[in-house]
Design a protein around this motif. Structure first.
Motif, short mmCIF file in Angstrom:
data_model
loop_
_atom_site.label_atom_id
_atom_site.label_comp_id
_atom_site.label_asym_id
_atom_site.label_seq_id
_atom_site.Cartn_x
_atom_site.Cartn_y
_atom_site.Cartn_z
N UNK A 1 5.94 -20.00 -45.74
CA UNK A 1 5.37 -21.47 -45.65
C UNK A 1 3.94 -20.98 -44.76
N UNK A 2 3.19 -20.92 -45.62
CA UNK A 2 1.59 -20.48 -45.33
C UNK A 2 1.94 -19.01 -44.78
N UNK A 3 1.41 -18.49 -43.75
CA UNK A 3 1.64 -16.94 -43.29
C UNK A 3 2.85 -16.88 -42.69
N UNK A 4 3.85 -17.96 -42.47
CA UNK A 4 5.01 -17.77 -41.69
C UNK A 4 6.13 -17.33 -42.79
N UNK A 5 7.14 -16.54 -42.38
CA UNK A 5 8.56 -16.34 -43.06
C UNK A 5 9.54 -16.93 -42.53
N UNK A 6 10.12 -17.94 -43.38
CA UNK A 6 11.23 -18.87 -42.72
C UNK A 6 12.58 -18.20 -43.85
N UNK A 7 13.45 -18.40 -43.01
CA UNK A 7 14.92 -17.99 -43.56
C UNK A 7 15.65 -19.51 -44.14
N UNK A 8 15.98 -19.47 -45.13
CA UNK A 8 16.83 -20.66 -45.59
C UNK A 8 18.22 -20.40 -45.87
N UNK A 9 18.98 -21.24 -44.97
CA UNK A 9 20.58 -20.93 -45.00
C UNK A 9 21.32 -21.89 -46.47
N UNK A 10 22.10 -21.63 -47.04
CA UNK A 10 22.64 -22.39 -48.25
C UNK A 10 23.95 -22.83 -48.38
N UNK A 11 24.71 -22.11 -47.55
CA UNK A 11 26.09 -22.62 -47.51
C UNK A 11 26.65 -23.31 -46.48
N UNK A 12 27.90 -24.09 -46.63
CA UNK A 12 28.58 -24.66 -45.49
C UNK A 12 28.95 -23.87 -44.17
N UNK A 13 29.45 -22.78 -44.80
CA UNK A 13 29.91 -21.75 -43.66
C UNK A 13 28.63 -21.31 -42.69
N UNK A 14 27.88 -20.99 -43.32
CA UNK A 14 26.61 -20.47 -42.72
C UNK A 14 25.87 -21.46 -41.83
N UNK A 15 25.77 -22.53 -42.48
CA UNK A 15 25.38 -23.73 -41.71
C UNK A 15 25.88 -24.12 -40.25
N UNK A 16 27.29 -24.04 -40.59
CA UNK A 16 28.09 -24.28 -39.43
C UNK A 16 27.97 -23.02 -38.39
N UNK A 17 27.95 -21.69 -38.71
CA UNK A 17 27.81 -20.70 -37.95
C UNK A 17 26.36 -20.58 -36.99
N UNK A 18 25.48 -21.24 -37.81
CA UNK A 18 23.97 -21.42 -37.30
C UNK A 18 24.23 -22.45 -36.14
#
Length: 456
Positions: free
Chosen positions: A57-74
């Motif tokens: 996103x512009x100059x930034x690196x962003x990490x996208x999480x795509x699974x239910x289990x990992x969004x819960x962990x996050x």
């Protein structure tokens, strides 16, 4: 799969992988252009590339999480806090001292202050107001007339929030101001999140001037609410009184800025998300008359013909499932961000300290890996015998952990009661000029939903 099973064991740091980079990035803007052009399709397509995916996103690196289990962990891990592009874009509205954006000890203290207003045993006290406003909404409408669902949804959401939590008799004019201002502010904040052009947003372009005017009016509205309460000398048992009498960690009264930011967090995002959900419920009732009729029949069977009330909500099982399914398919909050506070990992991928993480409840809740008939409107999927098949964290409309929305029961109660009241009295048809396609901002809502109520 449990949350614990997706967290790497101690000593596995050398085995952590770098998440794959999503395709389609362009110079300077990165993936921001895709997020502007078709953000819902873009976020929904990321799971095909991995459980964790890198975005630019512009100059930034962003990490996208795509699974239910990992969004819960996050959401449950102390390695991540509320921060990142979404919250940075919201700072102009929410400030830095309210419960929505605070972290650590300040956030825990603020939760303790506001939580009593949303306890389960406090909700019945709001019942009469919710009933009155739900039925007033239906009385304002006349069969065959065209209703502007944006204005009407905001009016009822704002009035319930103000009368229950701030004990304020919110006039319709203020609700209209809030509706117009929020539409402008949330649209501008979304642009600032996905296309972070910094100083360009301070230039006197028409869109920037409109954004600044709306934002200033929102803060003026909050100042009016607080000033009126102080001048009245009254101390009703409500959330605003709790804020005005709250103490900080040193035992001193909390500052004026914190009071202001807390009221903003109560009145504005809450009204925006509830109003957006009401709009989608109206759209769904018009699109699926078979479910509107089923809600009506359920209400009549429970009430025996008297006006539906707060005490009936628990028995309205299909009505409640209609609300939940509407929130699954059409979530008001479709994108959320966090920031890593330390070098950590997620699903076997390396996440560096300071990294921004993004995930989409819209994409998670519509994923075919989690739901059979994932794009179908099917309230019966929330029946007890079927809901057990939904993966954990695949449906978390109010989030989880210490960031769970404190007003979840308050919001669900008013949404179910409003749905019951309007469905018992009317069926709906799209009116000329209506556009129920999705308008994407910080929240989702129909572009311009115009409906005609008709008697059953």
């Amino acid at each position: 799969m449990t949350v614990e099973s997706v967290k790497p064991k101690t000593g596995e740091a050398t085995e952590l992988r770098e998440p794959p980079l999503a395709g389609g990035a362009v110079p300077v803007l990165g993936h921001g252009l895709q997020l502007v052009r078709d953000p819902l399709a873009f976020m929904s397509g990321l799971r095909a590339h991995g459980d964790v995916v890198r975005l630019k996103l512009g100059p930034k690196t962003v990490y996208a999480v795509t699974t239910p289990a990992l969004t819960g962990a996050l959401a449950l891990s102390p390695d991540y806090e509320i921060d990142g592009p979404l919250w940075e874009s919201l700072e102009g509205l929410l400030g830095k001292e309210g419960v929505a954006t605070a972290n650590g000890p300040r956030h825990r203290r603020q939760r303790r202050t506001i939580q009593p207003a949303f306890r389960l045993d406090a909700i019945p006290g709001y019942g009469p107001v919710m009933e009155e406003e739900a039925h007033a909404l239906t009385r304002r409408w006349q069969p065959g007339e065209t209703i502007d669902c944006t204005a009407e949804s905001f009016r009822v959401a704002v009035r319930i929030a103000a009368r229950c939590l701030l004990r304020g008799e919110f006039m319709d004019e203020r609700a209209e101001r809030l509706s117009v201002d929020l539409a402008t502010v949330f649209r501008g904040m979304y642009r600032r999140m996905v296309v972070p052009l910094g100083p360009l947003y301070r230039l006197p372009f028409p869109a920037n001037r409109e954004f600044n005017r709306a934002l200033a009016d929102l803060h003026l509205l909050v100042d009016e609410i607080v000033a009126e309460r102080r001048a009245s000398g009254q101390k009703p048992d409500d959330l605003l009184t709790a804020l005005l009498e709250a103490k900080d960690d040193n035992g001193d009264p909390i500052g004026e800025q914190e009071i202001h930011d807390q009221v903003v967090a109560i009145v504005t995002p809450g009204s925006e998300t509830v109003a957006s959900t009401i709009m989608w419920l109206l759209q769904i009732l018009a699109e699926h008359p078979e479910h509107a009729e089923k809600v009506r029949a359920e209400v009549q069977s429970v009430t025996g013909g008297r006006p539906v009330g707060f005490a009936d909500v628990r028995a309205l099982r299909h009505t409640n499932n209609v609300v939940v399914e509407a929130m699954r398919l059409r979530p008001a909050v479709w994108i959320l961000t966090r920031r890593a506070v330390t070098d950590t990992s997620l699903g076997g991928y390396r996440i560096p300290a300071g990294a921004d993480i993004v995930y989409s409840p819209y994409a998670i809740q519509r994923d075919g890996s989690s739901y059979e008939g994932h794009l179908d409107f099917d309230p019966d999927r929330w029946l007890p015998e079927r809901s057990k098949d939904v993966p954990k964290y695949a449906m978390s409309p109010f989030s989880v952990g210490n960031r769970k929305c404190p007003s979840d029961h308050f919001s669900m109660t008013q949404l179910s009661l409003i749905t019951a009241a309007i469905s018992e009295k009317y069926r709906f048809e799209q009116a000329g000029g209506s556009n129920d396609t999705t308008r994407v901002g910080i929240t989702l809502r129909p572009h311009r939903l115009l409906l005609t109520p008709q008697p059953w």
